[in-house]
Design an enzyme around this catalytic site. Structure first.
Site, PDB file in Angstrom:
ATOM      1  N   ASP A   1       0.819  -1.228   0.000  1.00  0.00           N
ATOM      2  CA  ASP A   1       0.000   0.000   0.000  1.00  0.00           C
ATOM      3  C   ASP A   1       0.846   1.268   0.000  1.00  0.00           C
ATOM      4  O   ASP A   1       0.407   2.315   0.479  1.00  0.00           O
ATOM      5  CB  ASP A   1      -0.949   0.026   1.213  1.00  0.00           C
ATOM      6  CG  ASP A   1      -1.776  -1.240   1.331  1.00  0.00           C
ATOM      7  OD1 ASP A   1      -2.396  -1.626   0.333  1.00  0.00           O
ATOM      8  OD2 ASP A   1      -1.789  -1.842   2.422  1.00  0.00           O
ATOM      9  N   GLU A   2       2.064   1.191  -0.545  1.00  0.00           N
ATOM     10  CA  GLU A   2       2.952   2.360  -0.499  1.00  0.00           C
ATOM     11  C   GLU A   2       2.676   3.367  -1.613  1.00  0.00           C
ATOM     12  O   GLU A   2       3.262   4.445  -1.641  1.00  0.00           O
ATOM     13  CB  GLU A   2       4.429   1.935  -0.607  1.00  0.00           C
ATOM     14  CG  GLU A   2       4.898   0.983   0.464  1.00  0.00           C
ATOM     15  CD  GLU A   2       4.794  -0.470   0.027  1.00  0.00           C
ATOM     16  OE1 GLU A   2       5.354  -1.345   0.699  1.00  0.00           O
ATOM     17  OE2 GLU A   2       4.133  -0.741  -1.010  1.00  0.00           O
TER      18      GLU A   2
ATOM     19  N   LYS B   1       2.647   2.192  -5.039  1.00  0.00           N
ATOM     20  CA  LYS B   1       3.418   1.707  -6.194  1.00  0.00           C
ATOM     21  C   LYS B   1       2.709   2.005  -7.503  1.00  0.00           C
ATOM     22  O   LYS B   1       3.336   2.227  -8.531  1.00  0.00           O
ATOM     23  CB  LYS B   1       3.656   0.195  -6.075  1.00  0.00           C
ATOM     24  CG  LYS B   1       4.516  -0.203  -4.899  1.00  0.00           C
ATOM     25  CD  LYS B   1       4.707  -1.705  -4.828  1.00  0.00           C
ATOM     26  CE  LYS B   1       3.433  -2.462  -4.559  1.00  0.00           C
ATOM     27  NZ  LYS B   1       2.818  -2.138  -3.249  1.00  0.00           N
ATOM     28  N   GLY B   2       1.341   1.986  -7.461  1.00  0.00           N
ATOM     29  CA  GLY B   2       0.585   2.223  -8.674  1.00  0.00           C
ATOM     30  C   GLY B   2       0.912   3.559  -9.312  1.00  0.00           C
ATOM     31  O   GLY B   2       1.029   3.662 -10.537  1.00  0.00           O
TER      32      GLY B   2
ATOM     33  N   GLY C   1      -4.483  -4.554  -4.121  1.00  0.00           N
ATOM     34  CA  GLY C   1      -5.189  -3.421  -4.696  1.00  0.00           C
ATOM     35  C   GLY C   1      -4.292  -2.211  -4.903  1.00  0.00           C
ATOM     36  O   GLY C   1      -3.398  -1.946  -4.114  1.00  0.00           O
ATOM     37  N   HIS C   2      -4.509  -1.510  -5.993  1.00  0.00           N
ATOM     38  CA  HIS C   2      -3.798  -0.256  -6.213  1.00  0.00           C
ATOM     39  C   HIS C   2      -4.728   0.724  -6.918  1.00  0.00           C
ATOM     40  O   HIS C   2      -5.610   0.331  -7.675  1.00  0.00           O
ATOM     41  CB  HIS C   2      -2.507  -0.459  -7.013  1.00  0.00           C
ATOM     42  CG  HIS C   2      -2.658  -1.338  -8.219  1.00  0.00           C
ATOM     43  ND1 HIS C   2      -2.529  -2.712  -8.144  1.00  0.00           N
ATOM     44  CD2 HIS C   2      -2.934  -1.057  -9.501  1.00  0.00           C
ATOM     45  CE1 HIS C   2      -2.713  -3.227  -9.347  1.00  0.00           C
ATOM     46  NE2 HIS C   2      -2.965  -2.250 -10.191  1.00  0.00           N
TER      47      HIS C   2
ATOM     48  N   THR D   1      -6.937 -11.694   2.848  1.00  0.00           N
ATOM     49  CA  THR D   1      -8.078 -11.035   2.228  1.00  0.00           C
ATOM     50  C   THR D   1      -9.150 -12.046   1.811  1.00  0.00           C
ATOM     51  O   THR D   1     -10.190 -11.660   1.278  1.00  0.00           O
ATOM     52  CB  THR D   1      -7.643 -10.244   0.979  1.00  0.00           C
ATOM     53  OG1 THR D   1      -6.982 -11.135   0.062  1.00  0.00           O
ATOM     54  CG2 THR D   1      -6.704  -9.114   1.364  1.00  0.00           C
TER      55      THR D   1
ATOM     56  N   ARG E   1       1.939 -29.021  -7.114  1.00  0.00           N
ATOM     57  CA  ARG E   1       1.916 -29.492  -8.508  1.00  0.00           C
ATOM     58  C   ARG E   1       0.548 -30.021  -8.945  1.00  0.00           C
ATOM     59  O   ARG E   1       0.442 -30.925  -9.764  1.00  0.00           O
ATOM     60  CB  ARG E   1       3.016 -30.539  -8.758  1.00  0.00           C
ATOM     61  CG  ARG E   1       4.405 -29.969  -8.531  1.00  0.00           C
ATOM     62  CD  ARG E   1       5.485 -31.010  -8.709  1.00  0.00           C
ATOM     63  NE  ARG E   1       5.442 -32.045  -7.702  1.00  0.00           N
ATOM     64  CZ  ARG E   1       5.933 -31.928  -6.475  1.00  0.00           C
ATOM     65  NH1 ARG E   1       6.517 -30.808  -6.103  1.00  0.00           N
ATOM     66  NH2 ARG E   1       5.872 -32.926  -5.622  1.00  0.00           N
TER      67      ARG E   1
ATOM     68  N   GLN F   1       2.270  -6.025  -3.369  1.00  0.00           N
ATOM     69  CA  GLN F   1       2.465  -6.035  -1.919  1.00  0.00           C
ATOM     70  C   GLN F   1       3.773  -5.318  -1.547  1.00  0.00           C
ATOM     71  O   GLN F   1       4.176  -4.399  -2.229  1.00  0.00           O
ATOM     72  CB  GLN F   1       2.439  -7.471  -1.374  1.00  0.00           C
ATOM     73  CG  GLN F   1       1.076  -8.100  -1.347  1.00  0.00           C
ATOM     74  CD  GLN F   1       0.803  -8.968  -2.562  1.00  0.00           C
ATOM     75  OE1 GLN F   1       1.693  -9.461  -3.225  1.00  0.00           O
ATOM     76  NE2 GLN F   1      -0.463  -9.171  -2.847  1.00  0.00           N
TER      77      GLN F   1
ATOM     78  N   THR G   1       2.566 -12.535   2.755  1.00  0.00           N
ATOM     79  CA  THR G   1       1.779 -12.978   1.621  1.00  0.00           C
ATOM     80  C   THR G   1       2.323 -14.326   1.145  1.00  0.00           C
ATOM     81  O   THR G   1       3.242 -14.886   1.747  1.00  0.00           O
ATOM     82  CB  THR G   1       1.779 -11.925   0.498  1.00  0.00           C
ATOM     83  OG1 THR G   1       0.766 -12.248  -0.466  1.00  0.00           O
ATOM     84  CG2 THR G   1       3.139 -11.813  -0.178  1.00  0.00           C
TER      85      THR G   1
ATOM     86  N   THR H   1      -7.660  -0.807  -0.298  1.00  0.00           N
ATOM     87  CA  THR H   1      -8.286  -0.737  -1.610  1.00  0.00           C
ATOM     88  C   THR H   1      -9.189  -1.937  -1.849  1.00  0.00           C
ATOM     89  O   THR H   1     -10.274  -1.829  -2.417  1.00  0.00           O
ATOM     90  CB  THR H   1      -7.209  -0.677  -2.717  1.00  0.00           C
ATOM     91  OG1 THR H   1      -6.371   0.455  -2.479  1.00  0.00           O
ATOM     92  CG2 THR H   1      -7.834  -0.549  -4.092  1.00  0.00           C
TER      93      THR H   1
ATOM     94  N   ASP I   1       3.035  15.163   1.622  1.00  0.00           N
ATOM     95  CA  ASP I   1       2.112  16.260   1.915  1.00  0.00           C
ATOM     96  C   ASP I   1       1.270  16.029   3.167  1.00  0.00           C
ATOM     97  O   ASP I   1       0.719  16.982   3.736  1.00  0.00           O
ATOM     98  CB  ASP I   1       1.186  16.484   0.720  1.00  0.00           C
ATOM     99  CG  ASP I   1       0.516  15.192   0.253  1.00  0.00           C
ATOM    100  OD1 ASP I   1       1.236  14.275  -0.166  1.00  0.00           O
ATOM    101  OD2 ASP I   1      -0.731  15.102   0.319  1.00  0.00           O
TER     102      ASP I   1
END
Length: 429
Positions: free
Chosen positions: A13-14, A16-17, A40-41, A128, A142, A223, A238, A298, A332
């Site tokens: 959630d940093e 990245k998107g 999510g992004h 999730t 396999r 992630q 994960t 997200t 910000d």
């Protein structure tokens, strides 16, 4: 040849998107390599917000298209819904390509995820419940169903029948839940396969050809490194490898292909779900950051846990993922604060340490050693250059680069593409 990997350097959630969308404007391909629809992004474009879970962020801007690599586990229902949403909003999805070696999340994976978490009670991991872990479990066992299997009617029927026999025994005898029906799953998922067929190819060939021709390729991680299956806060992690090495195997290229690894971070730290979090805030400051930054998942909508910037965790991420550039978001948020803090070390049993312990019991005893800096009052959301940032904001960023040991390439002062201060173009490094 230029290949840049973008990885989350905290617990996901940093943002990245945003940086992948920003960098993909110069890329031929944007490639996603791991995870599933648990990642999510959100991308902000022309006052529109696109919330995605499977499609690479670079689908909006990469010249030749976006690629879902073999390391991703795909829920075709979610994938098709995302494609439909983008098409309805005028976004071209025709250049998407999906690896024929990627594994498919089946309905029994989602049920298994749900039942496992339910059975663990207070000891649950906090997944999730999208079937990601069980899909990777079947991959390792396999017995997974790949995209190429989904396209072959007889192959799909044989594998689904065998898997359902095993899963239904598990559901009825261990979890005391109802069986799943073969006919319903087969008809629905075979149809899904036919709908995505036009996108499917050997994506490893595509990516390697692009690199051979000296094209720019963006590797997009999911992630965060602190959720990596091996290097994260196990077992609260994960189900895939989120470090740069995981991107390599999840795309199907050699390790010598990668030039730059950008670690994306926030000006503070967040985490969703259970697990250790040394710098977590339980006061009004944490609440203020959460509400100001809208820190809610997200995918799940869950409120994210909030903490001060953790340089110890960042140094760990830097080492295990080979991070050689930082992209910092949400600077910000601290406008109007009196002070900001950076955890530069931990205190463990009365002794200061500068590493991230593997033992969860040790982590529980770790107390952050903070360095406090003055914040700034100015609104910085319209700032375009480093020189125009408040002096205290500059000092905060400089201190982060010093304690982490990695230079900054971009700083974000808002969610839009234009609210990105570029200190160095990673493509020109």
């Amino acid at each position: 040849m230029t290949a840049i990997a973008v990885v989350g350097s905290q617990w996901g959630d940093e943002g990245k998107g945003k940086i992948t969308d920003f960098l993909s404007k110069e890329a031929s391909y944007a490639v996603r390599s791991n995870g599933g629809n648990n990642a999510g992004h959100t991308i902000e474009i022309n006052d529109k917000s696109f919330k995605m879970r499977l499609l690479p962020s670079g689908i909006f801007a990469a010249d030749k298209g976006a690629i879902i690599g073999n390391g991703v586990v795909i829920n075709p229902e979610v994938l098709l819904a995302e494609l439909e949403n983008l098409t309805e909003n005028g976004i071209d999805t025709g250049k998407l390509r999906i690896s024929n070696r990627a594994h498919v999340i089946m309905p029994y994976h989602i049920k298994q995820d749900e039942y496992q978490e339910e059975a663990k009670g207070a000891n649950k991991i906090g997944t999730t419940k999208n079937g990601i872990g069980p899909a990777y479990m079947d991959k390792a066992s396999r017995i997974g169903i790949r995209v190429c299997d989904l396209l072959e009617k007889d192959t799909f029927a044989t594998k689904l029948s065998a898997n359902l026999k095993e899963k239904n025994a598990l559901f009825t005898q261990i979890y005391h839940k109802p069986e799943l029906n073969f006919d319903d799953i087969f008809a629905t998922y075979y149809e899904y396969g036919q709908k995505i067929k036009k996108y499917v190819t050997d994506t490893s060939v595509l990516v390697n050809q692009a690199l051979d021709q000296n094209e720019k390729v963006l590797f997009e991680g999911a992630q965060g490194i602190m959720l990596d299956l091996d290097e994260g806060t196990y077992p609260f992690v994960t189900s895939s490898n989120t470090i740069s090495g995981g991107l390599i195997s999840g795309i199907g290229v050699g390790a010598n292909r990668l030039d730059t690894v950008i670690g994306v971070c926030k000006a503070y730290t967040t985490r969703v779900g259970a697990g250790p979090f040394p710098t977590e805030l339980f006061d009004q400051t944490g609440d203020r950051i959460r509400e100001t930054a809208h820190e809610y998942g997200t995918v799940t909508g869950r409120p994210r846990r909030i903490g001060w910037f953790d340089a110890v965790a960042l140094r760990h991420a830097k080492r295990v993922a080979g991070i050689n550039a930082l992209s910092l978001n949400l600077l910000d948020i601290f406008s109007g604060f009196d002070k900001v803090k950076i955890a530069i070390a931990y205190e463990l049993d009365g002794k200061q340490i500068d590493y991230y312990p593997a033992s969860l019991k040790e982590l529980e005893r770790c107390k952050p050693v903070y360095e406090e800096l003055p914040a700034w009052q100015e609104d910085i959301t319209n700032v375009k250059t480093w020189q125009d940032l408040p002096e205290n904001a500059q000092k905060f960023l400089q201190r982060i680069t010093e304690v982490v040991g990695v230079p900054l390439v971009t700083v974000s002062v808002g969610p839009e593409r234009e609210q990105t201060i570029v200190l160095q173009n990673p493509w020109e490094k």
